[in-house]
Enzyme design. Structure first.
Site, PDB file in Angstrom:
ATOM      1  N   TYR A 115      -2.260   2.673   4.309  1.00 42.26           N
ATOM      2  CA  TYR A 115      -1.177   2.057   5.067  1.00 42.26           C
ATOM      3  C   TYR A 115      -0.252   3.145   5.648  1.00 42.26           C
ATOM      4  CZ  TYR A 115       2.959  -0.729   6.054  1.00 42.26           C
ATOM      5  OH  TYR A 115       4.033  -1.306   6.659  1.00 42.26           O
ATOM      6  N   ASP A 188      -4.425   0.659  -4.284  1.00 44.96           N
ATOM      7  CA  ASP A 188      -3.593  -0.328  -3.593  1.00 44.96           C
ATOM      8  C   ASP A 188      -4.497  -1.546  -3.370  1.00 44.96           C
ATOM      9  OD1 ASP A 188      -2.363  -1.954  -1.701  1.00 44.96           O
ATOM     10  OD2 ASP A 188      -1.398  -0.284  -0.669  1.00 44.96           O
TER      11      ASP A 188
HETATM   12  C1  LIG Z   1      -2.181  -2.110   2.163  1.00 48.38           C
HETATM   13  C2  LIG Z   1      -0.686  -2.105   2.219  1.00 48.38           C
HETATM   14  N1  LIG Z   1      -0.001  -1.450   1.257  1.00 48.38           N
HETATM   15  C3  LIG Z   1       1.348  -1.414   1.270  1.00 48.38           C
HETATM   16  C4  LIG Z   1       2.083  -2.028   2.254  1.00 48.38           C
HETATM   17  C5  LIG Z   1       3.586  -1.952   2.229  1.00 48.38           C
HETATM   18  O1  LIG Z   1       4.107  -3.144   1.724  1.00 48.38           O
HETATM   19  P1  LIG Z   1       5.573  -3.690   2.053  1.00 48.38           P
HETATM   20  O2  LIG Z   1       5.598  -4.032   3.512  1.00 48.38           O
HETATM   21  O3  LIG Z   1       5.724  -4.873   1.153  1.00 48.38           O
HETATM   22  O4  LIG Z   1       6.516  -2.589   1.733  1.00 48.38           O
HETATM   23  C6  LIG Z   1       1.413  -2.729   3.266  1.00 48.38           C
HETATM   24  C7  LIG Z   1       2.176  -3.402   4.326  1.00 48.38           C
HETATM   25  O5  LIG Z   1       1.622  -3.912   5.282  1.00 48.38           O
HETATM   26  C8  LIG Z   1      -0.012  -2.767   3.245  1.00 48.38           C
HETATM   27  O6  LIG Z   1      -0.721  -3.405   4.194  1.00 48.38           O
END
Ligand SMILES: Cc1ncc(COP(=O)(O)O)c(C=O)c1O
Length: 407
Positions: A115, A188
């Site tokens: 991300y 993740d």
């Molecule tokens: C795979 C992934 N990890 C982390 C995040 C970050 O999450 P947040 O927007 O809740 O901070 C996202 C956000 O789109 C994501 O797609």
């Protein structure tokens, strides 16, 4: 506490009952929202016992809150973790996991398609704290091993990766721990929450989530969580989140997440079933160059690993590439036109909501990334990412049928 033997229960029973405590005052079935910043004590002796840890209790919501705790216990059980600590966003959870578990001088091996904000944390923020990162394609085990250094303390990746849907073999990467001491495997799991994929059962140490997505599942909360062993979560809780740097989940958000999680299994299965049907439909379309979905056999090695580790549910997100040259249009213009022709999906980032969401990375999330750099990781001009919602599957297919014909 629930009377149900949750360890012997199936996923849907666990999703509803895990973490639940019967309300001692009025017997409320729904978890009450303890919307309070601080907690009072009956007398100084009571305060002393809670602050010293001799007695269980809460003192201040940044450090812990009963509504938030129900969510943490629920997700820990579902992920097969000993404990969990929540955060105000997925990024809060990710940065807290890293800051809580690593120190200056440590090194991370990180997937090359993570991300965007995670990428920024690794590339721009951690080096100033003395933590360095090597980026590799984690679906290539040899490349991961080659990147491991003496000071490597963490291997971090997303699977399936966004938006290329490359799949990393969690068990194979986790097996590297036997060869290299003191490395934590961090996954993740936002794209493939339980009941799809269980990284800890496959040998990973830590699971992080953007709870904003499938876990809450209703598009109305920003939240995050870190799941792992009691010792690791205690480190993350005390060194990074909660009391110290302070990125707590609010009690109201925790309440919404607990409510959303009661239908996690139902929702996720439906997202995945519709995504599979749409992926198969798109794969046959003469307007589509390529479909990236881990449930398709055409994904080759990615499919083989996904079939092993994703419990027959292959996420609700599909990436696909619109062909170049349709009615003289470039694939960039055709992808944009297709999005505009669709009537059901909203044009929006995020994923895992009841509403279908579609986005064009080249003109939206990756607009600032130079074309060569994004194409290197497979994000081409004609690629669209579709988060398949909970609308009727046939309605979604019919919408694509009309939108593609109108190109
Ligand atoms: C795979 C992934 N990890 C982390 C995040 C970050 O999450 P947040 O927007 O809740 O901070 C996202 C956000 O789109 C994501 O797609």
């Amino acid at each position: 506490m629930s009377k149900i033997n949750l360890d012997n229960s199936q996923f849907d029973t666990q999703a509803i009952h895990a973490g639940y405590r019967r309300d001692s005052d009025y017997g409320a079935l729904a978890t009450p929202i303890y919307q309070t910043s601080t907690f009072t004590f009956s007398d100084t002796e009571h305060a002393m016992k809670v602050f010293s840890g001799e007695m269980a209790g809460y003192d201040y919501t940044r450090a812990g809150n009963p509504t938030v705790r129900v969510f943490e216990e629920k997700i820990a059980l579902l992920e097969g973790a000993e404990d969990a600590v929540s955060a105000s966003s997925g990024m809060g959870a990710i940065s807290s996991a890293i800051l809580g578990l690593l120190k200056s001088g440590d090194h991370i091996v990180c997937g090359d398609t993570v991300y965007g904000c995670t990428d920024v944390v690794m590339r721009e923020i951690l080096p100033s704290l003395g933590i360095t990162t090597t980026f590799v394609d984690t679906s290539d085990l040899a490349a991961v091993e080659a990147a491991v250094q003496e000071n490597t303390k963490m291997i971090y990746f997303e699977t399936p990766a966004n938006p290329t849907m490359h799949v990393t073999d969690i068990a194979a990467i986790s097996a590297l721990k036997a060869k290299y001491n003191d490395i934590r495997i961090v996954v993740d799991n936002t794209f493939a929450p339980p009941p799809i994929q269980y990284p800890i059962r496959l040998g990973a140490d830590i699971v992080v989530h953007s709870v904003t997505k499938y876990i809450n599942g209703h598009g109305d909360v920003i939240g995050g969580v870190v799941c792992g062993s009691k010792d690791d979560i205690s480190l993350v809780r005390s060194r990074a989140m909660g009391k110290i740097t302070g990125t707590p989940l609010t009690p109201f958000c925790a309440y919404l997440i607990i409510r959303g999680m009661k239908t996690l299994g139902l929702r996720v299965r439906k997202h995945c079933q519709s995504a599979m049907a749409l992926a198969e439909y798109l794969e046959k379309s003469p307007y589509i160059e390529k479909v990236y979905y881990p449930g398709l056999k055409s994904m080759g090695a990615d499919y083989d690993i996904a079939a092993k580790q994703m419990n027959g549910l292959y996420t609700g997100i599909i990436s696909f590439v619109v062909k170049d040259g349709i009615n003289g249009m470039s694939s960039f213009d055709a992808a944009k036109k297709l999005m505009d022709n669709l009537t059901i999906p909203a044009i929006a980032v995020s994923l895992g909501d009841p509403d279908s969401l579609i986005q064009h990375p080249a003109s939206m999330t990756h607009i600032k990334v130079p074309k060569e750099a994004r194409e290197k990781v497979g994000i081409t001009d004609g690629m669209l990412r579709f988060s398949v919602g909970l609308e009727d599957t046939q309605d979604l297919i019919a919408d694509f049928e009309q939108a593609l014909k109108a190109l």
